[in-house]
Design an enzyme around this catalytic site. Structure first.
Site, PDB file in Angstrom:
ATOM      1  CG  ASP A  34      -1.937   1.049   1.280  1.00 58.61           C
ATOM      2  OD1 ASP A  34      -2.811   1.018   0.408  1.00 58.61           O
ATOM      3  OD2 ASP A  34      -1.879   1.924   2.171  1.00 58.61           O
TER       4      ASP A  34
ATOM      5  CD  GLU B 261      -2.051   2.346  -3.623  1.00 54.83           C
ATOM      6  OE1 GLU B 261      -3.150   2.855  -3.880  1.00 54.83           O
ATOM      7  OE2 GLU B 261      -1.545   2.422  -2.498  1.00 54.83           O
TER       8      GLU B 261
END
Ligand code: GLC
Ligand code: CA
Length: 535
Positions: free
Chosen positions: A201, A275
């Site tokens: 993330d 990401e």
């Protein structure tokens, strides 16, 4: 034929656990729910699942506010449920990726609670970004949170802490060796439990530079970072490389260390996908250098209009960029942070796009519900839960629309998702979209995905390069057509409103809409559809 390593041309199904399947009637999906539906996932024909966070969390940001990264939140079950889920997935030959959230913790994490107690200048505070106000009383800097509002929140003794996202998500200070060590422990923890890799993330956000320096245009920057914020592209692309908290060189040091850790698991073939929203696009290649991560998400299709020249540009660019670092791109049409593709470009368009993307070289991510052609849910404001909605005082509606639970069966909401009340309202109009209905309907979106994934595995994996056919940039007569060839399969997408005839011979393998008509060496491609032809 499967390519090696497994992830290079894998199809990976993203599960948002809270919205997948509820096993105990509390209205929220959970790990036992996921496990009980893995047969369905297998039936779809994907190679792996990626689960959004199910860790201990006050759930202010859908679990991306982690209070204990090495435990399961009771709403999702417990560690034994996680282990079971991993084991059942493996028994079905599905790999399992889990999320790791290294940019921030929840303010309920024991480290942050300790930092509050320990006070200014303490070792406990040095794990986060705590600062005093400037001598003139202004905030340490003028950065705006990605969820709206200031990125600083004051604590009782007067200091401020940095949070790029919600105030309940204090950013970690990656200059602290304890932070780095703790994440290595977390990675090992999940690998030892059996997972096959990670989705990282905000992978580009860990290192901040010049924290005490103001940005010359904080509002512009904040708008530029939001895909849904209309902005002159030149302005946007001018601002993006100036982000002081994203894509700094230091993040790569971190991933080099992580790669050593992953590789220490040897033939487990661990993989990690970043990401990382970066600009210019070439910067994405740095995350997948041979001693860093395995994949980086390519978000170009999440907001791409259904226009052949645009699609050609972003697709061919990704392929070329990734080729320059000797790897293949990734593709995603939807995820839990963006509007669903069928809502964004239209239902028939989204099927055509999916079938077109499934033939491209690289790895494809499918967001649960995408295979059903789900639309964004209609959510009354009082039911919204996304902190983006709350922090912008409703100015931005947020991401709840894409997070409405999946319809499984029956004729009325909640369509078998739960025996209780779903955590977000479900749409009565979805009765034709349930898994049950679509399995029974040969021309359903679900069956299109199943057939496409099986044909992909048979014909389009591990067959090397792509050759664009008459792309708009290669002087096509028809801008509504986009096409390529790989191996002995050609893939044509007709983006136009009327059917189109092309001069090809071969056998039609699959079409996303309508009925193709073939005679005299010509095949008619129905309006707004993609067609695969085997030569
Ligand atoms: C990522 C997640 C998103 C989350 C944010 C903060 O972008 O995909 O859902 O809100 O990080 O953790
Ligand atoms: Ca539940």
């Amino acid at each position: 034929m499967k390519s090696s390593p497994w992830w290079k041309e894998a199809t990976i199904y993203q599960i948002y656990p809270r919205s997948f399947f509820d096993s105990n009637g509390d209205g929220e999906g959970d790990l036992q729910g996921v496990t009980s539906k893995l047969e369905y996932v297998k039936l779809l024909g994907v190679d792996a699942i990626w689960l959004s966070p199910f860790y201990t969390s006050p759930n202010k940001d859908g679990g991306y506010d982690v209070a204990d990264p090495r435990d399961v939140d009771p709403r999702f079950g417990n560690l034994a449920d996680a282990k079971k889920m991993i084991d059942v997935a493996h028994s079905l030959d599905l790999r399992v990726l889990v999320d790791v959230v290294p940019n921030h913790f929840s303010d309920q994490h024991v480290w942050f609670q300790d930092a509050l107690k320990a006070g200014r200048g303490s070792a406990e505070r040095s794990r986060f970004h705590f600062y005093d106000a400037n001598p003139d009383g202004t905030l340490p800097n003028n950065w705006i949170s990605l969820f709206g509002g200031s990125s600083w929140t004051q604590v009782e003794d007067g200091q401020f802490y940095l949070h790029l996202f919600d105030s309940s998500q204090p950013d970690l200070n990656w200059e602290s060796p304890e932070v780095a060590a703790d994440f290595e422990t977390t990675l090992r923890f999940w690998l030892d439990l059996g997972v096959d890799g990670f989705r990282i993330d905000v992978a580009h956000g860990l290192v901040k530079e010049d924290v005490l320096k103001d940005h010359p245009d904080p509002q512009g920057l904040s708008d530029a970072l939001r895909l849904d914020m209309p902005m002159d592209p030149e302005k946007r692309y001018g601002l993006l490389p100036t982000v002081p908290f994203f894509d700094r060189q230091g993040v790569h040091e971190i991933y080099r260390k992580w790669r050593t850790l992953f590789d220490s698991y040897g033939d487990r073939d661990v993989m990690a996908v970043a990401e990382a929203w970066v600009h210019p696009p070439v910067n994405a290649t740095r995350y997948v250098r041979p001693d860093e991560l395995h994949q980086v998400f390519n978000f170009d299709l999440l907001d791409a209009p259904f226009i052949s020249s645009h699609l050609y540009d972003v697709m061919s660019r990704s392929i070329e960029l990734m080729k320059s670092v000797n790897t293949l791109p990734t593709w995603a049409l939807s995820n839990h942070d963006s509007p669903r593709v069928a809502s964004r470009v239209g239902e028939q368009q989204s099927r055509a796009l999916a079938l077109f993307v499934f033939g491209l070289p690289g790895s494809t991510y499918i967001y649960a519900g995408q295979e059903l052609g789900l639309l964004d849910g209609v959510i009354p404001d009082e039911s919204r839960q996304d902190p983006i909605y709350l922090r912008t005082q409703g100015l931005q509606k947020g991401r709840d629309g894409a997070r409405v639970p999946l319809p499984w069966n029956g004729d009325r909401a909640p369509f078998g998702f739960t025996s209780g009340t779903p955590w977000l309202p479900m749409q009565d109009g979805w009765k034709e979209l349930t898994v049950e209905k679509q399995l029974a309907e040969p021309k359903s979106s679900l069956n299109l995905y199943r057939n496409a994934l099986s044909l992909r595995a048979e014909h389009l994996v591990n067959i090397g390069d792509i050759e664009w056919i008459e792309s708009p940039l290669h002087g096509s007569k028809n801008p509504s057509l986009l096409a390529y060839r790989r191996g002995n399969v050609s893939v044509y997408m007709n983006l136009g409103e009327s059917s189109d005839e092309v001069e090809i011979t071969g056998k039609v393998l699959i079409v996303s809409a309508g009925t193709p008509d073939g005679r005299d060496g010509k095949i008619t491609i129905p309006a707004i559809s993609t067609l695969w032809v085997q030569h």
